[in-house]
Design a protein around this motif. Sequence first.
Motif, PDB file in Angstrom:
ATOM      1  N   MET A   1       0.866  -1.193   0.000  1.00  0.00           N
ATOM      2  CA  MET A   1       0.000   0.000   0.000  1.00  0.00           C
ATOM      3  C   MET A   1       0.898   1.237   0.000  1.00  0.00           C
ATOM      4  SD  MET A   1      -2.556  -1.243   3.062  1.00  0.00           S
ATOM      5  CE  MET A   1      -4.030  -0.348   2.585  1.00  0.00           C
ATOM      6  N   LYS A   2       0.805   2.057  -1.059  1.00  0.00           N
ATOM      7  CA  LYS A   2       1.629   3.268  -1.126  1.00  0.00           C
ATOM      8  C   LYS A   2       0.759   4.506  -0.924  1.00  0.00           C
ATOM      9  CE  LYS A   2       3.125   6.971  -3.526  1.00  0.00           C
ATOM     10  NZ  LYS A   2       2.452   7.942  -4.417  1.00  0.00           N
ATOM     11  N   PHE A   3       1.168   5.373  -0.019  1.00  0.00           N
ATOM     12  CA  PHE A   3       0.418   6.596   0.260  1.00  0.00           C
ATOM     13  C   PHE A   3       1.243   7.802  -0.191  1.00  0.00           C
ATOM     14  CE2 PHE A   3      -1.249   3.348   3.010  1.00  0.00           C
ATOM     15  CZ  PHE A   3      -2.618   3.557   2.927  1.00  0.00           C
TER      16      PHE A   3
ATOM     17  N   ARG B   1      11.723  12.262  -9.311  1.00  0.00           N
ATOM     18  CA  ARG B   1      10.502  12.854  -8.772  1.00  0.00           C
ATOM     19  C   ARG B   1       9.296  11.939  -9.014  1.00  0.00           C
ATOM     20  NH1 ARG B   1      10.545  17.967  -6.878  1.00  0.00           N
ATOM     21  NH2 ARG B   1       8.829  17.051  -5.695  1.00  0.00           N
ATOM     22  N   GLY B   2       8.456  11.868  -8.020  1.00  0.00           N
ATOM     23  CA  GLY B   2       7.278  10.998  -8.115  1.00  0.00           C
ATOM     24  C   GLY B   2       7.617   9.530  -7.905  1.00  0.00           C
ATOM     25  N   GLY B   3       8.858   9.261  -7.463  1.00  0.00           N
ATOM     26  CA  GLY B   3       9.374   7.887  -7.444  1.00  0.00           C
ATOM     27  C   GLY B   3       8.832   6.971  -6.360  1.00  0.00           C
ATOM     28  N   SER B   4       7.997   7.471  -5.459  1.00  0.00           N
ATOM     29  CA  SER B   4       7.466   6.565  -4.427  1.00  0.00           C
ATOM     30  C   SER B   4       6.564   5.490  -5.026  1.00  0.00           C
ATOM     31  CB  SER B   4       6.694   7.344  -3.360  1.00  0.00           C
ATOM     32  OG  SER B   4       7.567   8.182  -2.661  1.00  0.00           O
ATOM     33  N   ASP B   5       5.846   5.834  -6.101  1.00  0.00           N
ATOM     34  CA  ASP B   5       5.034   4.811  -6.788  1.00  0.00           C
ATOM     35  C   ASP B   5       5.958   3.691  -7.266  1.00  0.00           C
ATOM     36  OD1 ASP B   5       2.971   6.684  -6.621  1.00  0.00           O
ATOM     37  OD2 ASP B   5       3.151   7.304  -8.724  1.00  0.00           O
ATOM     38  N   TYR B   6       7.100   4.107  -7.810  1.00  0.00           N
ATOM     39  CA  TYR B   6       8.059   3.148  -8.346  1.00  0.00           C
ATOM     40  C   TYR B   6       8.591   2.253  -7.223  1.00  0.00           C
ATOM     41  CZ  TYR B   6      11.816   1.691 -11.624  1.00  0.00           C
ATOM     42  OH  TYR B   6      12.664   0.989 -12.447  1.00  0.00           O
TER      43      TYR B   6
ATOM     44  N   ALA C   1       0.137  11.450 -17.255  1.00  0.00           N
ATOM     45  CA  ALA C   1      -0.859  11.304 -16.177  1.00  0.00           C
ATOM     46  C   ALA C   1      -0.099  11.137 -14.857  1.00  0.00           C
ATOM     47  CB  ALA C   1      -1.771  10.112 -16.448  1.00  0.00           C
ATOM     48  N   LYS C   2       0.058  12.237 -14.158  1.00  0.00           N
ATOM     49  CA  LYS C   2       0.971  12.308 -13.013  1.00  0.00           C
ATOM     50  C   LYS C   2       0.595  11.355 -11.876  1.00  0.00           C
ATOM     51  CE  LYS C   2       2.635  15.554  -9.566  1.00  0.00           C
ATOM     52  NZ  LYS C   2       1.992  16.343  -8.520  1.00  0.00           N
ATOM     53  N   VAL C   3      -0.626  10.879 -11.882  1.00  0.00           N
ATOM     54  CA  VAL C   3      -1.107  10.027 -10.791  1.00  0.00           C
ATOM     55  C   VAL C   3      -0.262   8.752 -10.667  1.00  0.00           C
ATOM     56  CG1 VAL C   3      -2.865   8.849 -12.180  1.00  0.00           C
ATOM     57  CG2 VAL C   3      -3.237   9.159  -9.725  1.00  0.00           C
TER      58      VAL C   3
HETATM   59 MG    MG Z   1       3.002  10.928  -7.207  1.00  0.00          MG
END
Ligand code: MG
Length: 487
Positions: free
Chosen positions: A9-11, A211-216, A269-271
């Motif tokens: 689960m990523k927040f 940047r945005g790498g937590s999804d990764y 799509a930045k999401v």
């Molecule tokens: Mg993000």
Amino acid sequence: MGDARPLVMKFGGTSVADAGAIARVADIVTRARSESAGPVVVVVSAMGGLTDRLLALAAAAELRTVPHVTVDALWDRHVEALRTLVPAGPAVALERDLAAHFSDLRALLESAAILRHASPGALDAIASTGELASSRIVAAALEAAGLPAAWVDARTAIVTDAQHTAASPLHEPTRGAVAATITPVLADGRIVVLGGFVGATAAGVTTTLGRGGSDYSAAILGSALDAREIQIWTDVDGMLTADPRVVSTARVVPHLSFGEASELAYFGAKVLHPATILPAIAQGIPVRILNSRRPSAPGTLITARPPDDPRPLAAVASKRHITMVEITSSRMLMTYGFLRRVFEIFERHRTSVDVVTTSEVSVSVTVDDDSGLAGICEALREFADVNVEREMAILSAVGDNLRADPRIAGRVIGALEGFAVRMVSQAASRRNVTIVLRDGDLPGAMCQLHAAFFEGGRSLEVGERVMFVTEAGVRDQEVGVRRQETE
Ligand code: MG
Ligand code: ADP
Ligand code: ASP
């Protein structure tokens, strides 16, 4: 019956922005545990806006200017959250751990000020403070909520190369590290909490995934742990049919294929971070996008199997403020080897191109990062005429059914009637049609395309006014009036 494979689960940043948001995370994790007894790994971003602020502090240190924020203000924000969420006893120990991260941060900023430079390695160490601190608070908050949580330093789990600020994970070493640091804790019945975005080289030097790498991070961990599902909890109801900041009528796409999701992410799509889907594809792990403010909403499910849905498009996405480079062969026709020479130059300057179109005498490309452009143009001008246009945008229409029905691509182009389309490209995968136009035209064009495909199939009439959202606020534009202005 619980599944023995872990749930990841990523927040994201807004989902852990303050004590109230973190309390909602604790509720969501509690519910997930009660619905299934399987192991849970929680990956968290830095508190919303923190990474930007940390990087602003680094930039100010290098220039020795006064930053807009102070380290003290960032510290206060963390302490306020932890004091609200964690009882006094454990709060003391936690504050000590946080203080160690912040004392490293201060030392790093001081050194950047003395050197008047922050190396990429220093930037990673500075930026990592956000995820290291937020994850410690979330772990403590889960414990305070009665959950058996254990904090793990992400640098002991995700092993990367040394490409600072945009490191790539090394799969086998990461598998080994995860087996050593995470698997035993899960086997012990505890919930593992760790910061996203952050990793370390095999030698232990802190890196970040971009940047945005937590999804990764969540996807890398999901793959290393053979997860049953990867959940991306964010501030919208799922993958929407368009960027909601541009198209106010965008709505949730219930189901996407891996191919559709990765193209939407790649085209803006930045999401979802563009690399997120790759580890999931490799093992067929479903990815779900969910809203931490509305946990009961069904969200978007992303799986290998394409949806049976006959919808012509899944969604539209855009990348804004990009640069278009038109390269025309100085000879009458492109000679043998022309394209190879062109692309070698981009490669040498480590600049990736997003969209490419070719004609008999020219090739046009778009680039996101134009920092290497001066050198690229100089090299290209040795054998070609070069024309650079800034402030352009890419608009992509994505859907698996584009492959099956060639008429859909025609409808996409037709829906942009009235806009000056500068490049059109249909990807080899034929899962997207991508259009390049002026950035100023993007909001209107996106609304018009969205209306044609997602708002009851209705095409807008020339002269009708569409509303769209820009950085400056809500604007409206008359459909079809751009043609005269731009041609
Ligand atoms: Mg993000
Ligand atoms: P997080 O901090 O949770 O990682 P992000 O800000 O990175 O969240 O991503 C979520 C944001 O992505 C949304 O708030 C929305 O503004 C933006 N976004 C852009 N395109 C889309 C889309 N097609 N669907 C959903 N959100 C999108
Ligand atoms: N905090 C990092 C960023 O803002 C990573 C992330 O949130 O995904 O880029």
